[in-house]
Design an enzyme around this catalytic site. Structure first.
Site, mmCIF file in Angstrom:
data_model
loop_
_atom_site.group_PDB
_atom_site.id
_atom_site.type_symbol
_atom_site.label_atom_id
_atom_site.label_comp_id
_atom_site.label_asym_id
_atom_site.label_seq_id
_atom_site.Cartn_x
_atom_site.Cartn_y
_atom_site.Cartn_z
ATOM 1 N N GLU A 7 0.812 -1.330 0.093
ATOM 2 C CA GLU A 7 -0.069 0.296 -0.270
ATOM 3 C C GLU A 7 0.798 1.251 -0.049
ATOM 4 O OE1 GLU A 7 -2.692 -0.223 3.258
ATOM 5 O OE2 GLU A 7 -3.889 -2.085 2.308
ATOM 6 N N ASN A 53 2.062 -5.383 -3.061
ATOM 7 C CA ASN A 53 0.821 -5.456 -2.867
ATOM 8 C C ASN A 53 -0.064 -4.122 -2.659
ATOM 9 O OD1 ASN A 53 -1.229 -7.635 -2.285
ATOM 10 N ND2 ASN A 53 -1.129 -6.798 -0.073
ATOM 11 N N HIS A 67 -10.428 -6.147 -2.762
ATOM 12 C CA HIS A 67 -11.539 -5.559 -1.904
ATOM 13 C C HIS A 67 -12.368 -4.972 -2.493
ATOM 14 C CE1 HIS A 67 -9.140 -7.057 1.582
ATOM 15 N NE2 HIS A 67 -8.209 -6.319 1.167
ATOM 16 N N GLU A 93 -6.218 -10.562 -1.378
ATOM 17 C CA GLU A 93 -6.979 -10.492 -0.419
ATOM 18 C C GLU A 93 -8.346 -10.279 -0.590
ATOM 19 O OE1 GLU A 93 -5.690 -7.129 2.003
ATOM 20 O OE2 GLU A 93 -3.384 -7.837 1.762
ATOM 21 N N ASP A 141 -12.406 -10.042 -1.281
ATOM 22 C CA ASP A 141 -13.754 -9.999 -0.710
ATOM 23 C C ASP A 141 -14.739 -9.160 -1.576
ATOM 24 O OD1 ASP A 141 -12.697 -7.653 0.270
ATOM 25 O OD2 ASP A 141 -12.485 -8.585 2.380
#
Ligand code: XIL
Length: 299
Positions: A127, A169, A206, A235, A237
């Site tokens: 990030e 990432n 996400h 990750e 979702d």
């Protein structure tokens, strides 16, 4: 195939999950995790605050609980994460300049040497880009040590464990039209041109109403792969867990030969960091949601 991991393995990929050490004593949770997935990411236990709570005093108790459970259950491990502005211990938050730069290097060396030869992919840097349209780096204490902090992290990581794939990432980098995606692309292109050791890019994925899935995600994955790096969905979702959207994401990964695999960010909705979004593949009682079936059929 009858499980997500076995289905993904048919194409040489993995299907992984984020694991929280303190949930492994929940038998419903542990049974699903052991059965369905063949890769594990520690949801919090390998982060900086967990692994080096005091400067120079590493603590791998919780990280090793996740790591050992994964290996005992035949799963590979993604390491997450070594250099990040968030979840820093207090001592690191208060550092700056050359002292912080050295602390970052020492942290990478300390954690990677503990797991040397044992981690399939490491999220070396997490990030580092700002949200919005600027395409700039995120302002952080690490960024203020100098713009070269990311490449220093990768060079340090390569020397510490040459066997691990080294990933950058980030989130909100799935839509090809977003400035943040373009900024990350320019960095990876530059690193490849200059020989900075980067092997993979992780797309957190996400997806929610503010940053929805877009079908150009496949273009994004293809364009990064064309730079000469592997890509991974790290990750995943999806707010509301649309079966169609889950299947689209799986198909996007399968369409890109350098897409290594997919990790979902938790087991049941009740395990999610955004449980109010009911974004995962299993209901709170452990039963399979429609999105589970869509993913299994797409793999
Ligand atoms: C989240 C965890 O799921 C939470 O339990 C924790 O409180 C905060 O971090 N991007 C990342 C992950 O890279 O490490 C974050 O995980 C979610 C966003």
């Amino acid at each position: 195939e009858s499980t997500l991991g076995a289905a993904a393995a048919q194409s040489g990929r993995y299907f992984g999950v984020a694991i929280a050490a303190n949930r492994l004593s929940d038998s419903t949770y542990a049974t699903i995790a052991a059965r369905e997935f063949n890769s594990v990411t520690a949801e919090n236990e390998m982060k900086i605050d967990a692994t080096q709570p005091q400067r120079g005093q590493f603590n791998f108790t919780a990280a090793d609980r996740v790591y050992n459970w994964a290996v005992q259950n035949g799963k590979q491990v993604r390491g997450h994460t070594l250099a990040w502005h968030s979840q820093q211990p207090g001592w690191m938050q208060s550092l700056s300049g050359s002292a912080l730069r050295q602390a970052m290097i020492d942290h990478i060396n300390g954690v990677m040497s503990h797991y040397k030869g044992k981690i399939a992919q490491w999220d070396v840097v997490n990030e580092a880009f700002a949200d919005g349209s600027s395409g700039a780096r995120r302002d952080s204490n690490l960024q203020r040590t100098g713009n070269d902090w990311i490449e220093v992290a990768f060079r340090t990581a390569r020397a510490a464990d040459p066997s691990a794939k080294l990933c950058y990432n980030d989130y909100n980098v799935e839509d090809w039209t977003w400035a943040k995606t373009q900024a990350m692309y320019a960095m990876v292109r530059d690193f490849k041109q200059r020989g900075v050791p980067i092997d993979c890019v992780g797309f957190q994925s996400h997806f929610n109403s503010g940053s929805p899935y877009n079908s150009n995600f496949r273009t994004t994955l293809q364009n990064f792969a064309a730079l000469g790096v592997d890509v991974a969905i790290t990750e995943l979702d999806i707010q509301g867990a649309s079966a169609t959207t889950y299947a689209n994401v799986v198909n996007d990964c399968l369409a890109v030969s350098r897409c290594l695999g997919i990790t979902v960010w938790g087991v049941r909705d009740s395990d999610s960091w955004r449980s109010e979004h009911t974004p995962l593949l299993f209901n709170n009682d452990g039963s399979k949601k429609p999105a589970y079936t869509a993913v299994l059929n797409a793999l």
